[in-house]
Design an enzyme around this catalytic site. Structure first.
Site, PDB file in Angstrom:
ATOM      1  N   THR A  44       0.829  -1.203   0.000  1.00  0.00           N
ATOM      2  CA  THR A  44       0.000   0.000   0.000  1.00  0.00           C
ATOM      3  C   THR A  44       0.867   1.258   0.000  1.00  0.00           C
ATOM      4  O   THR A  44       0.623   2.198  -0.760  1.00  0.00           O
ATOM      5  CB  THR A  44      -0.924   0.012   1.233  1.00  0.00           C
ATOM      6  OG1 THR A  44      -1.692  -1.180   1.258  1.00  0.00           O
ATOM      7  CG2 THR A  44      -1.846   1.217   1.207  1.00  0.00           C
ATOM      8  N   TYR A 107     -13.053  -3.796  -1.722  1.00  0.00           N
ATOM      9  CA  TYR A 107     -14.220  -3.325  -2.467  1.00  0.00           C
ATOM     10  C   TYR A 107     -15.299  -4.389  -2.654  1.00  0.00           C
ATOM     11  O   TYR A 107     -16.469  -4.130  -2.416  1.00  0.00           O
ATOM     12  CB  TYR A 107     -13.821  -2.751  -3.841  1.00  0.00           C
ATOM     13  CG  TYR A 107     -14.980  -2.057  -4.530  1.00  0.00           C
ATOM     14  CD1 TYR A 107     -15.410  -0.802  -4.113  1.00  0.00           C
ATOM     15  CD2 TYR A 107     -15.667  -2.675  -5.566  1.00  0.00           C
ATOM     16  CE1 TYR A 107     -16.499  -0.184  -4.715  1.00  0.00           C
ATOM     17  CE2 TYR A 107     -16.756  -2.052  -6.174  1.00  0.00           C
ATOM     18  CZ  TYR A 107     -17.169  -0.818  -5.745  1.00  0.00           C
ATOM     19  OH  TYR A 107     -18.236  -0.211  -6.336  1.00  0.00           O
ATOM     20  N   TYR A 133      -2.604 -10.334   4.685  1.00  0.00           N
ATOM     21  CA  TYR A 133      -2.613  -8.935   5.115  1.00  0.00           C
ATOM     22  C   TYR A 133      -4.049  -8.526   5.390  1.00  0.00           C
ATOM     23  O   TYR A 133      -4.870  -8.441   4.474  1.00  0.00           O
ATOM     24  CB  TYR A 133      -1.983  -8.073   4.018  1.00  0.00           C
ATOM     25  CG  TYR A 133      -1.949  -6.588   4.281  1.00  0.00           C
ATOM     26  CD1 TYR A 133      -2.124  -6.029   5.551  1.00  0.00           C
ATOM     27  CD2 TYR A 133      -1.727  -5.701   3.225  1.00  0.00           C
ATOM     28  CE1 TYR A 133      -2.077  -4.666   5.765  1.00  0.00           C
ATOM     29  CE2 TYR A 133      -1.674  -4.321   3.423  1.00  0.00           C
ATOM     30  CZ  TYR A 133      -1.856  -3.814   4.697  1.00  0.00           C
ATOM     31  OH  TYR A 133      -1.818  -2.456   4.894  1.00  0.00           O
ATOM     32  N   ARG A 138      -9.029  -0.260   5.228  1.00  0.00           N
ATOM     33  CA  ARG A 138      -8.928  -0.006   3.795  1.00  0.00           C
ATOM     34  C   ARG A 138      -9.806  -0.952   2.971  1.00  0.00           C
ATOM     35  O   ARG A 138     -10.347  -0.566   1.938  1.00  0.00           O
ATOM     36  CB  ARG A 138      -7.468  -0.145   3.324  1.00  0.00           C
ATOM     37  CG  ARG A 138      -6.580   1.026   3.704  1.00  0.00           C
ATOM     38  CD  ARG A 138      -5.200   0.879   3.108  1.00  0.00           C
ATOM     39  NE  ARG A 138      -4.343   2.007   3.414  1.00  0.00           N
ATOM     40  CZ  ARG A 138      -4.208   3.092   2.656  1.00  0.00           C
ATOM     41  NH1 ARG A 138      -4.902   3.206   1.532  1.00  0.00           N
ATOM     42  NH2 ARG A 138      -3.390   4.067   3.005  1.00  0.00           N
ATOM     43  N   LYS A 161       0.105 -10.116   8.388  1.00  0.00           N
ATOM     44  CA  LYS A 161       0.275  -8.723   8.786  1.00  0.00           C
ATOM     45  C   LYS A 161      -1.087  -8.249   9.270  1.00  0.00           C
ATOM     46  O   LYS A 161      -2.030  -8.149   8.486  1.00  0.00           O
ATOM     47  CB  LYS A 161       0.756  -7.872   7.618  1.00  0.00           C
ATOM     48  CG  LYS A 161       0.809  -6.378   7.923  1.00  0.00           C
ATOM     49  CD  LYS A 161       1.169  -5.571   6.677  1.00  0.00           C
ATOM     50  CE  LYS A 161       1.124  -4.073   6.965  1.00  0.00           C
ATOM     51  NZ  LYS A 161       1.423  -3.256   5.765  1.00  0.00           N
ATOM     52  N   ILE A 203       5.566  -4.696   9.946  1.00  0.00           N
ATOM     53  CA  ILE A 203       5.715  -4.159   8.597  1.00  0.00           C
ATOM     54  C   ILE A 203       5.321  -2.704   8.742  1.00  0.00           C
ATOM     55  O   ILE A 203       4.154  -2.368   8.909  1.00  0.00           O
ATOM     56  CB  ILE A 203       4.859  -4.902   7.565  1.00  0.00           C
ATOM     57  CG1 ILE A 203       5.340  -6.359   7.449  1.00  0.00           C
ATOM     58  CG2 ILE A 203       4.941  -4.217   6.207  1.00  0.00           C
ATOM     59  CD1 ILE A 203       4.544  -7.213   6.484  1.00  0.00           C
TER      60      ILE A 203
END
Length: 293
Positions: A44, A107, A133, A138, A161, A203
């Site tokens: 990202t 999405y 992840y 997000r 993560k 991370i």
């Protein structure tokens, strides 16, 4: 291999939007010199959403080339289309990366069963390790602990993560997972507590700006010197906050340009240059963290 401080590296660009490979090489050297344990390329923070497939692949390959095997490189290879994520993983299979970071599909809001099918399909398509992840801020979709436990049964899925910032989520996952499953914090503000509660590394976005401090914090936690880890973290705690007052990586890019490590703070649309007020805030935090004088 995937423990300690992995920097979620920015992708430097010139003012015309083209990728600045000389600056990328300088950044890789900067992180090796300052003790980062690894690099995540084109996640990202690396503006994966606005890089083309060809650019994504080339940035990862160049990062591996510049690292020269001195620290591991993990490639961001996630997508909200399973076919696209598999394509990226296969294109990077011979690049020299040590593994892939694959985000929960964004999405389209998959069900938990859909996440299981998605990540198993990716892991089936590669010979390299896959790190999950989870970043619901997000993606909207949130991968639950039971889903992580189911995915951990796949021999190629080796870690996660977790960017929820919720330490109770870490505690919920731990008893469900094998001991060798790697738990990485993806939330800088809670990363020190994450390490104290049994996490294996981070991370980190903050590591773009303060790589030595984040690496030192991880080293102290590994040695179970949690008081030292907390002391180091306190010095960069304001960075953790101020770097996110605008969408990531707006301020990390500005900060690195301020440090003279990149030629430009250019971002691809729809992200734009940071506000002057934000620049002043992050500059003040950088001075307090002693990353600039």
């Amino acid at each position: 291999m995937f423990t300690g401080s992995f920097v979620a590296l920015i992708t430097p660009m010139f003012d015309d939007g083209q990728i600045d490979y000389p600056a990328l090489q300088e950044l890789v050297e900067f992180h090796i010199k300052n003790g980062s344990h690894g690099i995540v390329s084109v996640g990202t923070t690396g503006e994966s959403a606005t890089l083309s497939f060809d650019e994504n692949i080339e940035v990862v390959r160049r990062t591996v080339e510049y690292a020269k095997g001195r620290i591991p490189v993990v490639a961001g290879a996630g997508a909200n289309s399973t076919a696209e994520a598999i394509f990226l993983s296969q294109q990077l299979a011979d690049s020299g990366v040590q593994g892939f970071l694959s985000v929960v599909p964004y999405y389209n809001k998959p069900q938990q069963k859909g996440m299981i099918a998605h990540f198993n399909a990716i892991a089936d398509a590669t010979d390299l390790p896959v790190i999950l992840y989870n970043v619901p801020s997000r993606t909207v979709a949130d991968m639950l602990p039971q889903t992580v436990a189911e995915l951990a049964k796949h021999p190629k899925i080796v870690g996660i993560k977790d960017a929820t910032g919720d330490i109770s989520r870490l505690k919920a996952m731990q008893p469900l997972l094998p001991d060798d499953f790697v738990l990485l914090s993806g939330d800088d503000s809670s990363s020190c507590e994450f390490l104290q509660e049994g996490g294996h590394g981070v991370i980190s976005v903050t590591a773009n700006i303060a790589p030595k401090q984040v690496a030192d914090m991880c080293n102290a936690a590994k040695e179970q010197n949690y008081s030292l880890a907390a002391e180091i973290n306190a010095d960069i705690a304001e960075l953790h906050t101020q770097l996110f007052i605008e969408p990531n990586p707006v301020l990390p890019k500005w900060a690195l340009c301020k440090m003279g490590l990149t030629h430009s703070a250019f971002l691809r649309l729809p992200l734009v240059e940071s506000e002057l007020e934000s620049q002043n805030a992050i500059e003040d935090a950088m001075r307090k963290a002693k990353v600039i004088v």
